[in-house]
Design a protein around this motif. Structure first.
Motif, PDB file in Angstrom:
ATOM      1  N   SER A 217       0.827  -1.208   0.000  1.00 44.46           N
ATOM      2  CA  SER A 217       0.000   0.000   0.000  1.00 44.46           C
ATOM      3  C   SER A 217       0.862   1.260   0.000  1.00 44.46           C
ATOM      4  O   SER A 217       0.511   2.262  -0.610  1.00 44.46           O
ATOM      5  CB  SER A 217      -0.964  -0.014   1.186  1.00 44.46           C
ATOM      6  OG  SER A 217      -0.235  -0.154   2.381  1.00 44.46           O
ATOM      7  N   ASP A 218       2.011   1.212   0.650  1.00 42.77           N
ATOM      8  CA  ASP A 218       2.889   2.378   0.686  1.00 42.77           C
ATOM      9  C   ASP A 218       3.380   2.754  -0.705  1.00 42.77           C
ATOM     10  O   ASP A 218       3.296   3.907  -1.122  1.00 42.77           O
ATOM     11  CB  ASP A 218       4.113   2.087   1.570  1.00 42.77           C
ATOM     12  CG  ASP A 218       3.837   2.490   3.006  1.00 42.77           C
ATOM     13  OD1 ASP A 218       2.710   2.988   3.253  1.00 42.77           O
ATOM     14  OD2 ASP A 218       4.725   2.292   3.844  1.00 42.77           O
ATOM     15  N   LEU A 219       3.884   1.757  -1.423  1.00 39.90           N
ATOM     16  CA  LEU A 219       4.434   2.031  -2.745  1.00 39.90           C
ATOM     17  C   LEU A 219       3.347   2.484  -3.716  1.00 39.90           C
ATOM     18  O   LEU A 219       3.542   3.405  -4.502  1.00 39.90           O
ATOM     19  CB  LEU A 219       5.138   0.779  -3.300  1.00 39.90           C
ATOM     20  CG  LEU A 219       6.505   0.474  -2.690  1.00 39.90           C
ATOM     21  CD1 LEU A 219       7.023  -0.856  -3.198  1.00 39.90           C
ATOM     22  CD2 LEU A 219       7.486   1.583  -3.031  1.00 39.90           C
ATOM     23  N   VAL A 220       2.196   1.841  -3.623  1.00 35.28           N
ATOM     24  CA  VAL A 220       1.108   2.196  -4.532  1.00 35.28           C
ATOM     25  C   VAL A 220       0.645   3.613  -4.225  1.00 35.28           C
ATOM     26  O   VAL A 220       0.421   4.428  -5.122  1.00 35.28           O
ATOM     27  CB  VAL A 220      -0.053   1.189  -4.423  1.00 35.28           C
ATOM     28  CG1 VAL A 220      -1.255   1.681  -5.213  1.00 35.28           C
ATOM     29  CG2 VAL A 220       0.394  -0.172  -4.929  1.00 35.28           C
ATOM     30  N   ARG A 221       0.535   3.932  -2.939  1.00 39.78           N
ATOM     31  CA  ARG A 221       0.109   5.282  -2.565  1.00 39.78           C
ATOM     32  C   ARG A 221       1.130   6.309  -3.053  1.00 39.78           C
ATOM     33  O   ARG A 221       0.778   7.371  -3.546  1.00 39.78           O
ATOM     34  CB  ARG A 221      -0.066   5.364  -1.047  1.00 39.78           C
ATOM     35  CG  ARG A 221      -0.710   6.655  -0.592  1.00 39.78           C
ATOM     36  CD  ARG A 221      -1.229   6.566   0.829  1.00 39.78           C
ATOM     37  NE  ARG A 221      -2.405   5.724   0.931  1.00 39.78           N
ATOM     38  CZ  ARG A 221      -2.535   4.718   1.794  1.00 39.78           C
ATOM     39  NH1 ARG A 221      -1.550   4.399   2.601  1.00 39.78           N
ATOM     40  NH2 ARG A 221      -3.647   4.021   1.843  1.00 39.78           N
ATOM     41  N   HIS A 222       2.384   5.957  -2.936  1.00 39.84           N
ATOM     42  CA  HIS A 222       3.428   6.860  -3.402  1.00 39.84           C
ATOM     43  C   HIS A 222       3.320   7.088  -4.917  1.00 39.84           C
ATOM     44  O   HIS A 222       3.500   8.196  -5.407  1.00 39.84           O
ATOM     45  CB  HIS A 222       4.797   6.279  -3.044  1.00 39.84           C
ATOM     46  CG  HIS A 222       5.933   7.142  -3.488  1.00 39.84           C
ATOM     47  ND1 HIS A 222       6.126   8.416  -3.006  1.00 39.84           N
ATOM     48  CD2 HIS A 222       6.920   6.928  -4.388  1.00 39.84           C
ATOM     49  CE1 HIS A 222       7.191   8.937  -3.577  1.00 39.84           C
ATOM     50  NE2 HIS A 222       7.689   8.060  -4.432  1.00 39.84           N
ATOM     51  N   THR A 223       3.009   6.026  -5.623  1.00 46.46           N
ATOM     52  CA  THR A 223       2.901   6.135  -7.080  1.00 46.46           C
ATOM     53  C   THR A 223       1.719   6.994  -7.498  1.00 46.46           C
ATOM     54  O   THR A 223       1.816   7.820  -8.404  1.00 46.46           O
ATOM     55  CB  THR A 223       2.732   4.734  -7.704  1.00 46.46           C
ATOM     56  OG1 THR A 223       3.732   3.886  -7.194  1.00 46.46           O
ATOM     57  CG2 THR A 223       2.814   4.797  -9.215  1.00 46.46           C
ATOM     58  N   PHE A 224       0.604   6.770  -6.844  1.00 51.59           N
ATOM     59  CA  PHE A 224      -0.625   7.437  -7.275  1.00 51.59           C
ATOM     60  C   PHE A 224      -0.945   8.664  -6.432  1.00 51.59           C
ATOM     61  O   PHE A 224      -2.048   9.155  -6.480  1.00 51.59           O
ATOM     62  CB  PHE A 224      -1.797   6.446  -7.214  1.00 51.59           C
ATOM     63  CG  PHE A 224      -1.730   5.418  -8.303  1.00 51.59           C
ATOM     64  CD1 PHE A 224      -2.342   5.645  -9.526  1.00 51.59           C
ATOM     65  CD2 PHE A 224      -1.036   4.235  -8.129  1.00 51.59           C
ATOM     66  CE1 PHE A 224      -2.270   4.703 -10.534  1.00 51.59           C
ATOM     67  CE2 PHE A 224      -0.962   3.295  -9.139  1.00 51.59           C
ATOM     68  CZ  PHE A 224      -1.581   3.532 -10.338  1.00 51.59           C
ATOM     69  N   ASP A 225       0.017   9.151  -5.664  1.00 48.70           N
ATOM     70  CA  ASP A 225      -0.207  10.272  -4.765  1.00 48.70           C
ATOM     71  C   ASP A 225      -1.379   9.971  -3.840  1.00 48.70           C
ATOM     72  O   ASP A 225      -1.419   8.944  -3.230  1.00 48.70           O
ATOM     73  CB  ASP A 225      -0.447  11.571  -5.543  1.00 48.70           C
ATOM     74  CG  ASP A 225       0.849  12.101  -6.096  1.00 48.70           C
ATOM     75  OD1 ASP A 225       1.889  11.813  -5.481  1.00 48.70           O
ATOM     76  OD2 ASP A 225       0.827  12.772  -7.144  1.00 48.70           O
TER      77      ASP A 225
END
Lengths: 281, 281
Positions: B243-251
Motif C-alpha cells: 500500500s505504501d508504494l502504490v500510494r506513493h505512485t498514485f499520490d
C-alpha cells in the motif's frame, strides 16, 4: 459508328494527343490514390503552380519545357520537405507560401514575352494538340518510371501512408520514402502539363482516385479502378472536345467529374442514393 | 519517501541467468522542457513479463516509445541486448494506446497483419507463402481468422486491438510493448489477449504491458513496475504492490477498501499531460 472514333485519328496531332491523354490519365490516377488517401490534394495543386517558374525559364531560353518543369518540380518537392521538417512552420502554410510565390514568379517571367496571353493559357490549361513526338517519348519514359516505382515500392508506400509508427518501429526510412513520393507527384504533374495544364492537373490527380475510393476496399484495386476512370475520362473528354469544339483539358476534367458524380450518387455501399434507400426501408 | 527498487524478480533463478533484453541508464525524456521520464535506470531480463502501472501522465507511453526507439532521449542511454537498437537487430513490436491510423484507409485486416512482416519480406520482394501462413496463423490465434478479408475500418474496438496484436505476433517480435491493451475492450478479448501473452511467455518473448488495473497486474503478471515519472518499484508483483508504494505512485488517489486498494483516477490533474504527449507524436 466507328467513323466517330476513327475520323479524328487521321490527324497525327490527334493520335499524339490521345496517346498523351491516356498516359496522363493512368499515371495521374494511380499516384493520385496516395494524394487522396493522405489528404495531400492541396500539395498536388501547389506543386503544379510551383513548377511555373521552371517552365517560364525554359520558355525564355527556348529550351524544352518539360525539362524546365521537371527541374523546378523536384526542387519544390524537396523544398517543401525541408521547410516543414522540424520547423515551426506548418506544412500547409509552407506550401501556401511557396505556391503563391512560385505562381507569381512564373507569371511575372512569362509576362515579359509578346505572346504572353497564348503562352500563359497553354501552360495553365494545357495544349494537348501541340504534343510533339519528342514530348510523347519523354512523357512515356517518365510515366513508366513513376508506375514502376509505385509497383516496386507498393508495400513500403502503403505502410508509410497507413501506419507511420509501425514503419518507424520496423526501422524503414520513412523520410526518404515520403520524399520519393513527393518526387513522383512532381514528375506526374510535369507529365500532365501539356494535357491539362497547371490549373487543372489537381482534378486529374484527385477526381479519379476519389471515385475509385468510393467502391473499393483495397489500395491495389483502388489504383486499378482509378486508372480505368482516368483513361475513360481522358478518351471521352478528348473526343468530346473534338466534336463540340471546346478546349480539351477542361473537357477531360469535366468528364472525370461527371463519372465521380455518378459513382457518388449510385455506388452500392457508399453512394448517396442507395444509402437513402436503405434508410427508407 | 525513498525510492524502492526491489531486488530481482521472484522467478529470479530462471531469469537472472538470462542476459538483459533492455537496459536503461539514467533515462530522461522531456517534451518542451517538461520531464516526463526522470532518471530511470532499470534492466529488464530477457523473457520477463512486466506489468507497468502508474497514473495518467506517469510516462508509461513515453517509456514504451523510448523502448521502441521512437523518441530521442534528453539524457541517459538505452541498450538492447547490450547494443544500440540498430546494431542489436532486436525485433520490437509496439502497440500504441490508440493506433493513430486512418481507419478509413482501404486495407483489409489481413493486409494490416501482413505489414508486421515487411522486415522479413524485405525490399522489392513479394510476401512468400511463409509470410501468408504466419499472417493467417496470427489471426487464428487471436480468434479473428474469419475477419481476414474485412476492411480494417469495419472492426469493433476489441477486434481492432486483436488485429494489432496479431500483427505483432506475425512480426515474430522478441520484445513486445503493449500500451494499455485492455482499455476499452470486451471481456472475451481481454481473455484472448492474456492467453496470447501467456503463450509468448512460453516462447521466451519479453513482454511489457501497461495497465491501470492493479488486480490484473497482481494476478496475471509475476513482475510489475510502478512508474510515476520516476521508477518507484520494479520486482515481483506481490512485493511491488504494497500500500505504501502504490500510494506513493498514485499520490493521494488511493483508497483502501475492504483491505484492497482502489485508485481514483477520474480527477487526475495530470490528465492534460497525457494529451500533451499525444500531440507531440
Amino acid at each position: 459508328m466507328f467513323d466517330v472514333i476513327t475520323a479524328p485519328l487521321i490527324y497525327g496531332f490527334m493520335q499524339r494527343g490521345l496517346a498523351a491523354a491516356i498516359l496522363v490519365g493512368i499515371v495521374c490516377s494511380v499516384i493520385g490514390c496516395y494524394i487522396v488517401l493522405r489528404g495531400m490534394a492541396f500539395l498536388g495543386d501547389a506543386m503544379a503552380h510551383a513548377i511555373l517558374p521552371g517552365v517560364a525559364v525554359a520558355y525564355l531560353l527556348r529550351g524544352n519545357l518539360l525539362v524546365g518543369a521537371l527541374a523546378a518540380a523536384i526542387l519544390v518537392a524537396l523544398g517543401i520537405g525541408t521547410l516543414t521538417r522540424g520547423s515551426s512552420i506548418k506544412e500547409d502554410t509552407a506550401i501556401g507560401i511557396l505556391f503563391a510565390a512560385s505562381l507569381a514568379l512564373g507569371v511575372a517571367m512569362i509576362s515579359s514575352l509578346q505572346s504572353y496571353a497564348t503562352d500563359l493559357s497553354h501552360i495553365l490549361f494545357g495544349n494537348i494538340l501541340g504534343v510533339s513526338n519528342q514530348d510523347l517519348l519523354l512523357c512515356g519514359i517518365l510515366g513508366a518510371a513513376v508506375l514502376v516505382v509505385v509497383v516496386m515500392l507498393y508495400k513500403e508506400f502503403l505502410l508509410v501512408a497507413f501506419d507511420p509508427v509501425l514503419a518507424a518501429t520496423l526501422r524503414l526510412p520513412a523520410g526518404a520514402i515520403n520524399a520519393l513520393l513527393l518526387v513522383l507527384i512532381a514528375v506526374t504533374v510535369v507529365i500532365s502539363l501539356q494535357t491539362v495544364g497547371v490549373g487543372l492537373v489537381t482534378a486529374l490527380l484527385v477526381t479519379p482516385a476519389a471515385t475509385a475510393r468510393l467502391i473499393t476496399r483495397r489500395l491495389g484495386t483502388m489504383m486499378l479502378l482509378s486508372a480505368a476512370f482516368g483513361v475513360i475520362s481522358a478518351v471521352v473528354g478528348l473526343y468530346f472536345s473534338y466534336y463540340v469544339n471546346i478546349a480539351s483539358g477542361p473537357a477531360i476534367v469535366l468528364t472525370a467529374t461527371a463519372i465521380f458524380l455518378l459513382v457518388f450518387l449510385f455506388a452500392p455501399a457508399k453512394g448517396v442514393l442507395p444509402r437513402m434507400l436503405r434508410r427508407l426501408r | 519517501m525513498q525510492l524502492k527498487v526491489l531486488p530481482s524478480p521472484a522467478h529470479a533463478h530462471t531469469l537472472d541467468t538470462n542476459p538483459p533484453m533492455v537496459e536503461l541508464r539514467d533515462v530522461t525524456v522531456a517534451y518542451a522542457d517538461n520531464a516526463v521520464l526522470n532518471d530511470v535506470t532499470l534492466s529488464i531480463p530477457q523473457g520477463a513479463h512486466v506489468a507497468v502501472v502508474g497514473p495518467n501522465g506517469a510516462g508509461k507511453s513515453t517509456l514504451f516509445k523510448a523502448l521502441a526507439g521512437l523518441i530521442p532521449l534528453q539524457q541517459g542511454s538505452i541498450l538492447w541486448r547490450g547494443k544500440s537498437l540498430g546494431a542489436s537487430g532486436v525485433r520490437i513490436a509496439y502497440i500504441p494506446q490508440r493506433c493513430e491510423v486512418d481507419w478509413e484507409f482501404p486495407v483489409l485486416v489481413r493486409d494490416v497483419v501482413l505489414m508486421g512482416r515487411y522486415r522479413q519480406i524485405g525490399w522489392l520482394h513479394r510476401p512468400s507463402a511463409r509470410d501468408q501462413a504466419a499472417t493467417m496463423e496470427a489471426l487464428a490465434q487471436l480468434g479473428i481468422a474469419n475477419l481476414a478479408t474485412s476492411p480494417i475500418g469495419e472492426l469493433s474496438g476489441g477486434q481492432q486491438q486483436r488485429a494489432f496484436l496479431a500483427r505483432s505476433l506475425a512480426q515474430e517480435a522478441e520484445l513486445l510493448l503493449a500500451d494499455e491493451p485492455f482499455t476499452g475492450v470486451d471481456a472475451s478479448t481481454q481473455e484472448v489477449i492474456l492467453r496470447v501473452f501467456e503463450d509468448l511467455r512460453e516462447r521466451g518473448v519479453t513482454v511489457l504491458v501497461s495497465t491501470h488495473d492493479l488486480n490484473m497486474a497482481i494476478n496475471r503478471f509475476t513482475t510489475s513496475m510502478l512508474l510515476n515519472q520516476r521508477l518507484i518499484a520494479f520486482g515481483p508483483s506481490e512485493e511491488v504492490f504494497t500500500s505504501d508504494l502504490v500510494r506513493h505512485t498514485f499520490d493521494s488517489q488511493v483508497y483502501e477498501v475492504d483491505g484492497g486498494l482502489v485508485i481514483d483516477q477520474c480527477c487526475s490533474h495530470d490528465g492534460e499531460f497525457d494529451n500533451a504527449h499525444e500531440l507531440q507524436d
